[in-house]
Design a protein around this motif. Structure first.
Motif, mmCIF file in Angstrom:
data_model
loop_
_atom_site.group_PDB
_atom_site.id
_atom_site.type_symbol
_atom_site.label_atom_id
_atom_site.label_comp_id
_atom_site.label_asym_id
_atom_site.label_seq_id
_atom_site.Cartn_x
_atom_site.Cartn_y
_atom_site.Cartn_z
ATOM 1 N N ASP A 44 28.571 33.187 28.646
ATOM 2 C CA ASP A 44 27.601 34.280 28.590
ATOM 3 C C ASP A 44 27.973 35.409 29.553
ATOM 4 O O ASP A 44 27.752 36.575 29.261
ATOM 5 N N ILE A 45 28.508 35.017 30.715
ATOM 6 C CA ILE A 45 28.987 35.994 31.699
ATOM 7 C C ILE A 45 30.262 35.401 32.293
ATOM 8 O O ILE A 45 30.226 34.325 32.897
ATOM 9 N N TYR A 46 31.368 36.081 32.098
ATOM 10 C CA TYR A 46 32.620 35.591 32.676
ATOM 11 C C TYR A 46 33.512 36.773 33.043
ATOM 12 O O TYR A 46 33.331 37.884 32.549
ATOM 13 N N ALA A 47 34.451 36.503 33.945
ATOM 14 C CA ALA A 47 35.340 37.552 34.435
ATOM 15 C C ALA A 47 36.770 37.262 34.031
ATOM 16 O O ALA A 47 37.219 36.114 34.097
ATOM 17 N N GLN A 48 37.464 38.302 33.626
ATOM 18 C CA GLN A 48 38.899 38.246 33.366
ATOM 19 C C GLN A 48 39.581 39.033 34.479
ATOM 20 O O GLN A 48 39.320 40.228 34.633
ATOM 21 N N ILE A 49 40.428 38.365 35.258
ATOM 22 C CA ILE A 49 41.164 39.034 36.327
ATOM 23 C C ILE A 49 42.546 39.347 35.772
ATOM 24 O O ILE A 49 43.266 38.460 35.323
ATOM 25 N N LEU A 50 42.896 40.626 35.789
ATOM 26 C CA LEU A 50 44.113 41.103 35.127
ATOM 27 C C LEU A 50 44.975 41.924 36.082
ATOM 28 O O LEU A 50 44.466 42.839 36.744
ATOM 29 N N ASP A 51 46.247 41.599 36.161
ATOM 30 C CA ASP A 51 47.213 42.442 36.852
ATOM 31 C C ASP A 51 47.957 43.229 35.777
ATOM 32 O O ASP A 51 48.581 42.643 34.894
ATOM 33 N N LEU A 52 47.836 44.553 35.834
ATOM 34 C CA LEU A 52 48.365 45.425 34.790
ATOM 35 C C LEU A 52 49.178 46.554 35.395
ATOM 36 O O LEU A 52 49.079 46.837 36.589
ATOM 37 N N THR A 53 49.908 47.232 34.544
ATOM 38 C CA THR A 53 50.573 48.479 34.900
ATOM 39 C C THR A 53 49.984 49.558 34.005
ATOM 40 O O THR A 53 49.933 49.396 32.782
ATOM 41 N N THR A 54 49.531 50.640 34.608
ATOM 42 C CA THR A 54 48.964 51.730 33.815
ATOM 43 C C THR A 54 50.064 52.394 32.996
ATOM 44 O O THR A 54 51.257 52.238 33.278
ATOM 45 N N CYS A 55 49.651 53.128 31.988
ATOM 46 C CA CYS A 55 50.603 53.846 31.138
ATOM 47 C C CYS A 55 49.943 55.137 30.654
ATOM 48 O O CYS A 55 48.739 55.334 30.844
#
Length: 154
Positions: A44-55
């Motif tokens: 119902d409530i969860y977090a996705q932790i993401l390491d990304l590179t912008t583009c």
């Protein structure tokens, strides 16, 4: 859409699920956890932790969700996020994917950009088209946390 900074208390009353998500963002040390999923209240409530590179923004497809709101939080780095109201006239690039709760558009009309700095968050509802992880000045490594809140919790 709601835009703010985690250091500032919201002056208005928000649904308890959003308050719970913001409290998670406010109290979690994102340097101490790696990328992945953290359940706050099951699915119902969860977090996705993401390491990304912008583009460049033109390299990212605008997206919308139907069953969840997105609370996009920038832990570090810098990015801009394109946003516009879904006018119902955007051309679909990738049809709605039920299992991922996502639909991608080719582009979006009347796009504005939010400048995200560490601690900034933006809350996107189903009517908010958004294009995250875009370059502010240049390609940048960022850590984003996207808290998904099921609409059934609002």
């Amino acid at each position: 859409m709601i835009f703010g900074h985690i250091a500032h208390k919201n002056p208005c009353v928000l649904p308890s699920a959003i308050t719970q998500a913001l409290e998670f963002l406010r109290t979690t040390d994102f340097r101490a956890v790696g990328p992945g999923v953290i359940e706050i209240k099951g699915r119902d409530i969860y977090a996705q932790i993401l390491d990304l590179t912008t583009c460049p923004s033109q390299d990212n497809s605008p997206e919308v969700h139907r069953r969840y709101i997105d609370i996009q939080f920038l832990a570090w780095g810098e990015e801009i996020i394109g946003v516009a109201a879904d006018n119902g006239e955007n051309i679909i690039a990738v049809p709605y994917q039920e299992e991922r709760d996502i639909l991608f558009y080719q582009n979006m009309a009347n796009e504005s950009f939010l400048t995200m700095s560490p601690g900034s968050y933006a809350i996107f509802f189903p009517q908010d088209v958004h294009r995250p992880a875009c370059n502010k000045n240049k390609e940048t490594e960022i850590r984003k946390v996207v808290v998904k809140v099921a609409l059934t919790q609002l």
